[in-house]
Design an enzyme around this catalytic site. Structure first.
Site, PDB file in Angstrom:
ATOM      1  N   GLU A  35       6.635   1.004   2.933  1.00 18.53           N
ATOM      2  CA  GLU A  35       7.343  -0.131   2.319  1.00 18.53           C
ATOM      3  C   GLU A  35       8.812   0.259   2.162  1.00 18.53           C
ATOM      4  O   GLU A  35       9.368   0.146   1.078  1.00 18.53           O
ATOM      5  CB  GLU A  35       6.708  -0.351   0.949  1.00 18.53           C
ATOM      6  CG  GLU A  35       6.740  -1.722   0.422  1.00 18.53           C
ATOM      7  CD  GLU A  35       5.920  -1.812  -0.859  1.00 18.53           C
ATOM      8  OE1 GLU A  35       6.129  -0.974  -1.765  1.00 18.53           O
ATOM      9  OE2 GLU A  35       5.097  -2.710  -0.957  1.00 18.53           O
ATOM     10  N   CYS A  66       1.846   3.758  -0.445  1.00 19.65           N
ATOM     11  CA  CYS A  66       2.786   4.772  -0.912  1.00 19.65           C
ATOM     12  C   CYS A  66       2.296   6.201  -0.674  1.00 19.65           C
ATOM     13  O   CYS A  66       3.117   7.112  -0.611  1.00 19.65           O
ATOM     14  CB  CYS A  66       3.072   4.560  -2.390  1.00 19.65           C
ATOM     15  SG  CYS A  66       3.896   2.992  -2.734  1.00 19.65           S
TER      16      CYS A  66
HETATM   17  O1  AHR Z   1      -1.221  -1.434  -2.770  1.00 18.64           O
HETATM   18  C1  AHR Z   1      -0.606  -0.655  -3.738  1.00 18.64           C
HETATM   19  C2  AHR Z   1       0.826  -0.301  -3.390  1.00 18.64           C
HETATM   20  O2  AHR Z   1       1.604  -1.446  -3.364  1.00 18.64           O
HETATM   21  C3  AHR Z   1       1.043   0.296  -2.039  1.00 18.64           C
HETATM   22  O3  AHR Z   1       0.848   1.655  -2.040  1.00 18.64           O
HETATM   23  C4  AHR Z   1       2.471  -0.008  -1.739  1.00 18.64           C
HETATM   24  O4  AHR Z   1       2.710  -0.139  -0.371  1.00 18.64           O
HETATM   25  C5  AHR Z   1       2.726  -1.246  -2.525  1.00 18.64           C
HETATM   26  O5  AHR Z   1       3.843  -1.097  -3.316  1.00 18.64           O
END
Ligand code: AHR
Length: 659
Positions: free
Chosen positions: A383, A252
């Protein structure tokens, strides 16, 4: 005792009689499960990238972790500009953050200290959860300094002290010779004792005003002894895994809560004083609030590429696709205003691979790496989900593929391993001919056991799978052996399907024991120590025992990789001439197995590396880092087969030499 062993040393009748009179317990013992490997039918090649790592700046993974700067808020750019800094209640001394005539546009704020006290005064920096220092080690103390007025202190003394009032002095050094212009000064502090939570005390020697910026205390001992280098023990843990790739910098953090706070690689390269610090998106989200979590970008894209090269992993940078985190604002860059984002992606490829005669290749060469970093793939967004993502992916894909047709693109399948977002994206990414689709699953251990054959029937002609983030989550999110065991069982299914699953990585990678937001994590650390969780050792066993070709395998009558709580995958290592078997026993009791290799002569002895604990709740910790670790032994191969008990709750990797 198994009948087969019995028959070897006694008459059949005697054995049968013995069997009749055996206790109910012995009669109840399961017969040996046969694991048959077909070495004469080598299947598809296993990509070197299959098992890798995913680095995200979460849980203090970068600042406070891999990036070993000891001063918190060295550039005074935190939202709370004096965060990390304090001064005694001395009314005759001022400590003010200013921005007039700052160091540069990316680093506008600095600290002005002024006093009328002839003997000077002190300020203190707490470090990121204290400063871990070791006896006899050297620390580079540096600062950009300017004296704005004729009346100025002559020197600045930096001392490492133990925490608390009147803390012990652990070592000190002094900077002198300041002028009216900003200039960087540097000295070395050698510490007399080890302390995990030291503080840095700065003493202004005499009255007057002095300006400070980029106040830094950095260990000399870094990975490969590089200035501005990385924490040695943490990189070593990564290198020991032999990861096939490293995905970075998120997660994220790539997306940002708002677009303005997205990760912009160009702002993370060059002199550290010119890298604009921003708030970390994990600052106030998830299980534990961390209001002092910022990104200094001291670990930036040049360092990430260098790290990938050092540990032999293919770099996989993830870039913003003009979508802020959809769990937060979901802010979108309009489709007709994506050019800045796309240019960043194209320039990144040039930065990694371009000839030093190109603009961005020249920067890489200037930073010390004229040779290319051999970038082969890029992730478009993290994501993301929904139509907005498909629309943006199309634009990115067209632009990147037309300039760099060989660069492979990783597309998102959204945050979940099934459901509407997943079902919407997969067919569209197939139509758009994405090279890899990134699936994420944070699920209970049982899900991983149930899904060991998830990829058996995946389309072999579409995009490859990147299992980019996964971890088994037990109820209290601890890093237990039970979670790791379920991941191991699942990973046999990944390996068995390595023709469609090209890459996979556990998530997240690192966590500071005093500053985490998300658990479980693969590797935990404090200011001086670190350890791998049971999941770490599972990853390490899989990644460092990677064959070159999949071998078909059956367990009993089943041609799948799971039967009666046993999960397995097999491969051939053409470089060493070994058959590698990974076998998981998820049962509460040991299970006898008969391992046979068809179509090749297995000979001599095999290495068996077993990771096991009878306690599914077992964990590793800073104090007991080796509680659950692999044990290696040599076992003999008799008549082309191995007969052995797989211990209860265990993963064993066998390496069998074959002709
Ligand atoms: O790994 C933690 C978080 O989980 C990452 O930032 C995101 O891609 C997922 O939601």
């Amino acid at each position: 005792m198994r009948l087969q062993h019995c028959v070897r040393s006694h008459s059949v009748l005697g054995c049968l009689l013995a069997a009749c009179f055996t206790t109910a317990l012995l009669c109840a013992q399961p017969s040996a499960e046969s694991i048959s490997i077909q070495a004469n039918r080598p299947g598809p090649a296993i990509p070197r990238t299959l098992f890798g790592v995913f680095f995200e700046d979460i849980n203090f993974a970068a600042d406070g972790g891999l990036y070993p700067e000891l001063v918190k808020n060295r550039s005074f750019e935190f939202t709370e500009p004096l965060n990390g800094w304090s001064k005694g209640f001395n009314v005759d001394a001022q400590m003010i953050v200013r921005s007039e005539g700052g160091l540069n546009d990316n680093n506008p704020h600095y600290l002005r200290l002024r006093s009328e006290i002839p003997t000077g005064f002190n300020i203190t920096n707490t470090g990121l959860r204290g400063m871990g220092v070791r006896a006899g080690a050297e620390y580079i103390f540096s600062a950009w300094v300017r004296v704005p007025e004729p009346s100025a202190p002559k020197s600045l003394r930096a001392a490492l002290r133990t925490a608390g009032p009147g803390g012990d002095n652990l070592g000190e050094a002094t900077l002198t010779g300041f002028s009216a212009e900003w200039k960087k000064y540097e000295t070395v502090i050698r510490t007399s004792a080890t302390n995990p939570k030291a503080r840095l005390q700065l003493t202004v020697d005499g009255p007057g005003a002095i300006d400070l910026d980029m106040v830094s205390l950095f260990p000399k001992d870094t990975w490969q002894n590089r200035p501005n280098g990385l924490r040695r023990d943490l990189v070593q843990l990564l290198a020991d895994m032999k990861p096939g790739f490293i995905r970075f910098p998120g997660g994220c953090v790539v997306e940002g809560r708002r677009l303005a706070l997205r990760y912009q690689w160009k702002k993370t390269v060059g002199d550290v004083s010119e890298r604009r610090a921003i708030i970390n998106r994990w600052n106030d989200e998830n299980e534990r609030l961390t209001p002092d979590y910022f990104q200094s970008f001291g670990l930036g894209f040049y360092e990430y590429f260098q790290l990938a090269e050092d540990i032999g992993a293919s770099p996989l940078p993830i870039i913003s696709c003009g979508m802020a985190c959809q769990f937060n604002s979901g802010e979108l860059a309009p489709l007709d205003q994506l050019s800045e984002y796309i240019q960043d992606a194209l320039d990144l490829i040039e930065f990694a691979n371009g000839d030093p005669s190109t603009q961005w290749g020249a920067l890489r060469a200037k930073l010390g790496h004229p040779a290319p970093f051999h970038l082969k793939m890029i992730g478009v967004g993290n994501e993301q989900w929904g139509k907005a993502y498909v629309d943006r992916y199309k634009v990115f894909s067209a632009a990147i593929k037309s300039k760099y047709p060989d660069i492979r693109l990783v597309a998102s399948a959204g945050p979940f391993p099934a459901g509407p977002m997943f079902n919407f994206l997969w067919p569209r990414m197939r139509d758009l001919k994405a090279d890899l689709v990134d699936e994420h699953y944070y699920q209970p251990p049982q899900w991983f056991l149930n899904n060991s054959s998830r990829y058996d029937n995946y389309d072999r002609k579409g995009p490859k799978v990147f299992a980019g983030e996964y971890a088994a989550h037990v109820a209290d999110k601890r890093n237990t052996w039970g979670a790791a065991l379920a991941e191991a069982a699942f990973m046999t299914g990944l390996e068995r399907n390595a023709d469609v699953v090209e890459m996979a990585s556990y998530a997240p990678l690192f966590a500071h024991v005093d500053a985490w937001q998300w658990a479980p994590d693969l590797i935990w650390f404090d200011n001086l120590r670190s350890f791998g969780t049971p999941s770490y050792y599972v990853q390490k066993l899989f990644a460092s025992n990677l064959g070159t070709r999949i071998l078909p395998l059956s367990i009993g009558e089943s041609a799948r990789n799971a039967q009666n709580g046993i999960y397995a995958s097999a491969s051939l290592d053409e470089k060493t001439g070994e058959v590698i078997l990974k076998a998981v026993n998820s049962n509460t009791a040991a299970r006898p197995v008969r391992i046979s290799v068809a179509g090749a002569e297995a000979r001599g002895s095999a290495r068996a590396m077993t990771l096991a604990s009878g306690d599914l709740a077992a964990e590793n910790s800073l104090d007991k880092p080796l509680n659950v670790v692999p044990a290696e032994r040599t076992i003999s191969i008799t008549g082309d087969r191995i007969e052995i008990d797989l211990p209860a709750y265990s993963l064993t990797v066998f390496r069998m030499p074959v002709r």
